[in-house]
Scaffold this active site. Structure first.
Site, short mmCIF file in Angstrom:
data_model
loop_
_atom_site.label_atom_id
_atom_site.label_comp_id
_atom_site.label_asym_id
_atom_site.label_seq_id
_atom_site.Cartn_x
_atom_site.Cartn_y
_atom_site.Cartn_z
N LYS A 62 0.82 -1.21 0.00
CA LYS A 62 0.00 0.00 0.00
C LYS A 62 0.86 1.27 0.00
CE LYS A 62 -4.03 -2.29 2.09
NZ LYS A 62 -5.05 -2.26 3.18
N ASN A 120 -2.41 0.26 6.86
CA ASN A 120 -1.85 -0.99 7.39
C ASN A 120 -0.88 -1.71 6.43
OD1 ASN A 120 -3.72 -1.96 5.62
ND2 ASN A 120 -5.00 -2.99 7.13
#
Ligand code: DAT
Ligand code: MG
Length: 139
Positions: A11, A114
């Site tokens: 991410k 996360n």
């Protein structure tokens, strides 16, 4: 023997913070095969389609904004029981609850930011791999 495929994302925060190499090293150390890999800057439309199951939820706007913050790394992984094993290596959704030694514990900042994604079942893995990769991209 259950040779599976799964879909993974590094991410935007983990990419920006320079953790692509460490995450890919962990994947290789675990013995997974990378059979698709590319970088992308996602669009609102792509994020919506990808997280369709979470669209109506209170946290969705934050999740969408986060996923648009910068480039991501998209990967298709293969291995014995890889769906559960990759989720184990990622750790719990909330980095504060993730076990020591997991990627989310190491690189996650909070439940939204996360660091990594992993599919949760064979059907979602198939959908997610095909959402981002054409057969041509997979080796
Ligand atoms: P996972 O990514 O562990 O499969 P999920 O599918 O339930 O978790 O949620 C997808 C993503 O949405 C998750 O990685 C981060 C975000 N998210 C989930 N629950 C959240 C919450 N309670 N607050 C903020 N973001 C959340
Ligand atoms: Mg999920």
């Amino acid at each position: 023997m259950d040779l599976q495929r799964t879909f993974a994302i590094i991410k935007p925060n983990a990419v920006r913070n320079g953790h692509i190499g460490e995450i890919i090293s962990a994947i290789e150390r675990e013995g997974f095969t990378i059979h698709g890999l590319r970088m992308a800057q996602l669009s609102k439309e792509l994020v919506r389609g990808f997280y369709i199951d979470h669209l109506g939820k209170a946290f969705y706007p934050n999740l969408e904004a986060f996923m648009l913050e910068g480039p991501v790394v998209l990967m298709a992984l293969e291995g014995e029981n890889v769906i559960a094993r990759w989720r184990e290596l990622m750790g719990a959704t909330d980095p504060a609850k993730a076990s020591a030694g997991t990627l989310r514990r190491a690189f996650g900042e909070d439940v939204t930011r996360n660091a990594v994604h992993g599919s949760d079942a064979p059907e979602t893995a198939q959908r997610e791999v095909m959402y981002f990769f054409s057969a041509f991209d997979l080796v």
